[in-house]
Enzyme design. Structure first.
Site, PDB file in Angstrom:
ATOM      1  N   GLU A  33      29.888   6.016 -24.765  1.00  0.00           N
ATOM      2  CA  GLU A  33      29.289   7.173 -25.415  1.00  0.00           C
ATOM      3  C   GLU A  33      28.324   7.904 -24.477  1.00  0.00           C
ATOM      4  O   GLU A  33      27.723   7.288 -23.598  1.00  0.00           O
ATOM      5  CB  GLU A  33      28.519   6.714 -26.668  1.00  0.00           C
ATOM      6  N   HIS A  66      33.459  11.157 -24.721  1.00  0.00           N
ATOM      7  CA  HIS A  66      33.571   9.710 -24.472  1.00  0.00           C
ATOM      8  C   HIS A  66      34.987   9.335 -24.041  1.00  0.00           C
ATOM      9  O   HIS A  66      35.946  10.024 -24.347  1.00  0.00           O
ATOM     10  CB  HIS A  66      33.083   8.873 -25.662  1.00  0.00           C
ATOM     11  N   ASP A 101      39.172  -0.451 -26.731  1.00  0.00           N
ATOM     12  CA  ASP A 101      37.998  -0.703 -27.560  1.00  0.00           C
ATOM     13  C   ASP A 101      38.370  -1.251 -28.925  1.00  0.00           C
ATOM     14  O   ASP A 101      39.541  -1.262 -29.305  1.00  0.00           O
ATOM     15  CB  ASP A 101      37.147   0.581 -27.692  1.00  0.00           C
ATOM     16  N   ASN A 121      33.043  14.479 -27.888  1.00  0.00           N
ATOM     17  CA  ASN A 121      31.730  14.409 -27.228  1.00  0.00           C
ATOM     18  C   ASN A 121      31.841  13.932 -25.779  1.00  0.00           C
ATOM     19  O   ASN A 121      30.834  13.636 -25.137  1.00  0.00           O
ATOM     20  CB  ASN A 121      30.781  13.493 -28.018  1.00  0.00           C
TER      21      ASN A 121
END
Ligand code: GLP
Length: 250
Positions: A143, A138, A67, A136
């Site tokens: 996401e 990801h 990313d 979280n």
């Protein structure tokens, strides 16, 4: 998914660095998928050491990072390309033309995502994809949400993810770009082998949901459960909320 719980973050790190070095030994033309983040900093440090000692030869390898932030020129401070240059690329013998990082400053970001996917396929797909894990849940910047976008895509970052990346921007979460480009779940799941590293107590909840929970877009990493060759490397702290049976490797 195979799960390994190591006594310390250092031991889990060492295991992953060895795994990458051995994969390079076995297949010098390895196509590696690489993450950023604090967790992998010691892995890259160890790979630099191995390289300096004559192992971890990247001369024929190809890399694809997961990313990149939107709006930052390649290599600009705060960019993942800059992080990778500093922590790994500048210190090993990777051929510059075989290093691939999404360009978050491209004029046409959708075309950039398509170009990236095509480049991965042209390289013969990723042979070993190294992943970190967001607190979280990801992976890359896929996401949590009601749905996931399968191809490589532009994504709006969760406030939590911007906070987690504040260190790259002088500790100021407001300076973290609001958007990123991320490899999608298709390219991730098409990798031939995956090694996910999670260390520290702040990952324990996401790790437990990844290992003991069902598959859900609310925890993108849970999609790895359908992948045939995924190794999850943990330290004691990150494995703290995993059920006893699964911790024992059952
Ligand atoms: C970052 C990256 C991910 C990384 C994850 C974990 O924001 N986009 O690719 O794996 O979050 O980061 P850390 O290791 O710093 O916890």
């Amino acid at each position: 998914m195979r799960i390994e719980v190591h006594p310390s973050a250092e031991a889990a790190t060492e295991r992953l660095a060895e795994l990458i070095a051995s994969a390079l030994d076995a297949a010098p033309r390895l196509v590696l998928g690489l993450p950023t983040g604090r967790t992998v900093v010691p892995v890259y440090a160890r790979l630099r050491e191995l390289h300096a000692a004559g192992r971890a030869d990247f001369s024929e390898a190809t890399t694809f990072n997961l990313d990149e932030f939107v709006g930052l020129a390649p290599g600009a401070p705060g960019s993942y390309r800059h992080f990778m240059d500093e922590t790994l690329f500048a210190h090993v013998n990777l051929a510059p033309e075989r290093i691939h990082v999404l360009d978050g400053s491209a004029g046409d970001l959708e075309a950039e995502c398509r170009r990236y996917e095509e480049a991965i396929e042209r390289a013969g797909r990723i042979s070993l994809l190294v992943l970190g894990l967001g607190a979280n849940g990801h992976v890359g910047f896929n996401e949590p949400g009601l749905g996931l976008v399968a191809p490589t895509h532009r994504v709006r970052l969760c406030p939590e993810s911007r906070r987690a990346n504040a260190a790259l921007f002088g500790g100021d979460a407001d300076r973290v770009p609001r958007e990123a480009l991320s490899m999608g779940m298709t390219a991730i799941l098409r990798a031939r082998a995956i090694a996910l590293l999670a260390t520290g107590r702040e990952k324990a909840r996401a790790v437990a949901r990844l290992i003991d929970g069902g598959i859900t877009t609310r925890l993108p990493a849970s999609l790895l459960q359908v992948h045939g060759d995924t190794l999850v490397l943990l330290d004691e702290a990150a494995s703290g909320q995993v059920s006893d049976g699964r911790r024992a490797g059952n």
